[in-house]
Enzyme design. Sequence first.
Site, PDB file in Angstrom:
ATOM      1  N   LYS A  27       0.952  -1.335  -0.118  1.00  0.00           N
ATOM      2  CA  LYS A  27      -0.080  -0.174  -0.061  1.00  0.00           C
ATOM      3  C   LYS A  27       0.666   1.139   0.082  1.00  0.00           C
ATOM      4  O   LYS A  27       0.635   2.150   0.788  1.00  0.00           O
ATOM      5  CB  LYS A  27      -0.905   0.042   1.145  1.00  0.00           C
ATOM      6  CG  LYS A  27      -1.645  -1.245   1.248  1.00  0.00           C
ATOM      7  CD  LYS A  27      -2.844  -1.077   2.442  1.00  0.00           C
ATOM      8  CE  LYS A  27      -3.695  -2.161   2.526  1.00  0.00           C
ATOM      9  NZ  LYS A  27      -2.954  -3.639   2.845  1.00  0.00           N
ATOM     10  N   LEU A  28       1.856   1.440  -0.857  1.00  0.00           N
ATOM     11  CA  LEU A  28       2.793   2.496  -0.904  1.00  0.00           C
ATOM     12  C   LEU A  28       1.789   3.863  -1.020  1.00  0.00           C
ATOM     13  O   LEU A  28       1.095   3.949  -1.905  1.00  0.00           O
ATOM     14  CB  LEU A  28       3.674   2.191  -2.110  1.00  0.00           C
ATOM     15  CG  LEU A  28       4.493   1.056  -1.952  1.00  0.00           C
ATOM     16  CD1 LEU A  28       5.248   0.729  -3.301  1.00  0.00           C
ATOM     17  CD2 LEU A  28       5.567   1.217  -0.836  1.00  0.00           C
ATOM     18  N   ASN A  68       8.326  10.780  -5.962  1.00  0.00           N
ATOM     19  CA  ASN A  68       9.756  10.127  -6.152  1.00  0.00           C
ATOM     20  C   ASN A  68       9.991   8.919  -5.236  1.00  0.00           C
ATOM     21  O   ASN A  68      10.564   7.941  -5.598  1.00  0.00           O
ATOM     22  CB  ASN A  68      10.775  11.188  -5.844  1.00  0.00           C
ATOM     23  CG  ASN A  68      12.219  11.042  -6.228  1.00  0.00           C
ATOM     24  OD1 ASN A  68      12.641  10.647  -7.261  1.00  0.00           O
ATOM     25  ND2 ASN A  68      13.240  10.874  -5.146  1.00  0.00           N
ATOM     26  N   THR A  69       9.555   8.986  -4.177  1.00  0.00           N
ATOM     27  CA  THR A  69       9.597   8.133  -3.048  1.00  0.00           C
ATOM     28  C   THR A  69       9.160   6.788  -3.479  1.00  0.00           C
ATOM     29  O   THR A  69       9.681   5.509  -3.573  1.00  0.00           O
ATOM     30  CB  THR A  69       9.059   8.355  -1.625  1.00  0.00           C
ATOM     31  OG1 THR A  69       9.921   9.319  -1.067  1.00  0.00           O
ATOM     32  CG2 THR A  69       9.439   7.223  -0.596  1.00  0.00           C
ATOM     33  N   THR A  98     -11.207  -1.927   3.419  1.00  0.00           N
ATOM     34  CA  THR A  98     -12.320  -2.816   3.615  1.00  0.00           C
ATOM     35  C   THR A  98     -12.849  -2.609   5.168  1.00  0.00           C
ATOM     36  O   THR A  98     -14.076  -2.960   5.383  1.00  0.00           O
ATOM     37  CB  THR A  98     -12.429  -4.030   3.166  1.00  0.00           C
ATOM     38  OG1 THR A  98     -11.234  -4.882   3.747  1.00  0.00           O
ATOM     39  CG2 THR A  98     -12.158  -4.204   1.813  1.00  0.00           C
ATOM     40  N   GLN A 134     -13.096  -6.963   9.281  1.00  0.00           N
ATOM     41  CA  GLN A 134     -13.727  -6.502   8.128  1.00  0.00           C
ATOM     42  C   GLN A 134     -15.242  -6.333   8.038  1.00  0.00           C
ATOM     43  O   GLN A 134     -15.936  -7.025   8.819  1.00  0.00           O
ATOM     44  CB  GLN A 134     -13.582  -7.831   7.093  1.00  0.00           C
ATOM     45  CG  GLN A 134     -11.843  -8.048   6.785  1.00  0.00           C
ATOM     46  CD  GLN A 134     -11.102  -7.274   6.043  1.00  0.00           C
ATOM     47  OE1 GLN A 134     -11.548  -6.090   5.666  1.00  0.00           O
ATOM     48  NE2 GLN A 134     -10.052  -7.747   5.345  1.00  0.00           N
ATOM     49  N   ARG A 136      -7.627 -15.363   7.019  1.00  0.00           N
ATOM     50  CA  ARG A 136      -7.984 -16.040   7.951  1.00  0.00           C
ATOM     51  C   ARG A 136      -9.172 -17.312   7.898  1.00  0.00           C
ATOM     52  O   ARG A 136      -8.813 -18.373   8.420  1.00  0.00           O
ATOM     53  CB  ARG A 136      -8.788 -15.152   9.313  1.00  0.00           C
ATOM     54  CG  ARG A 136      -7.863 -14.245  10.067  1.00  0.00           C
ATOM     55  CD  ARG A 136      -8.509 -13.234  10.672  1.00  0.00           C
ATOM     56  NE  ARG A 136      -8.700 -11.901   9.690  1.00  0.00           N
ATOM     57  CZ  ARG A 136      -8.921 -10.961  10.067  1.00  0.00           C
ATOM     58  NH1 ARG A 136      -8.815 -10.550  11.440  1.00  0.00           N
ATOM     59  NH2 ARG A 136      -9.233  -9.947   9.415  1.00  0.00           N
TER      60      ARG A 136
END
Length: 238
Positions: A64-65, A70-71, A121, A190, A211
């Site tokens: 999940k960047l 640039n990073t 979610t 969730q 799970r």
Amino acid sequence: MTEKDLPLFAALDLDTLKEARQTVDRLAGLVRGIKIGPRLYSLGGRPFIDEIVDRGFDLFLDLKLHDIPNTVRLAIEALADAGLWCVTVHGAGGRRMLEEAVAARNARGSSMKILAITVLTSFSEESWSEVAPGTSIEAAIRARAKLCDDTGLDGLVCSPLDLPIVKSCTSPRLLKVVPGVRLAAAGDDQTRVATPKDAIIAGADYLVMGRPIYKAKDLEGAMDAIKQSIQEGLSCRV
């Protein structure tokens, strides 16, 4: 349907590399796709990625960047040759961040897919209003999905209940990868969930389940039930 054809990623949301390796051993021959997140990546790094890829699994790296363009570009460059099936970025990162991610992957000649998270979610409308007052979850999903389509990402990660929204505002080429999938109500964190059958009927291309798989007392029985539910969904969709 063999494990190679099963549109399913088993999420290893586990505490230790030992537990993860034991689960991977149990999943061999039952599922082709494995998803790992920030904890296992932080514990095992690139060697753990290589370990899973070398065993023939399609690896979904769910980082999940979400950072300045640039990073994120530098991170994508570092991962482009890892043999990943995909890595995730946040759709909330904005147009330039998403464009930089795609450009970095393409410059490396990598086949790694880049998928964007729309809205986690775990959010309900009430909890969402605390972080995005005045904006509904639906409006955020719609805007982020369209942006990801425009910027050339390969697909989206969204709740099964959000699939109608996503399909209404994006092109069919975008893969829809769906977590929050349960065979039955689980009482966990969730909140926007569906069964495998329902998610496939709604338009999911791939499912992510954690799970319900790794906590199953009878793993093969659980996988049989999941496979049957997926096949029922595919039959209904056809």
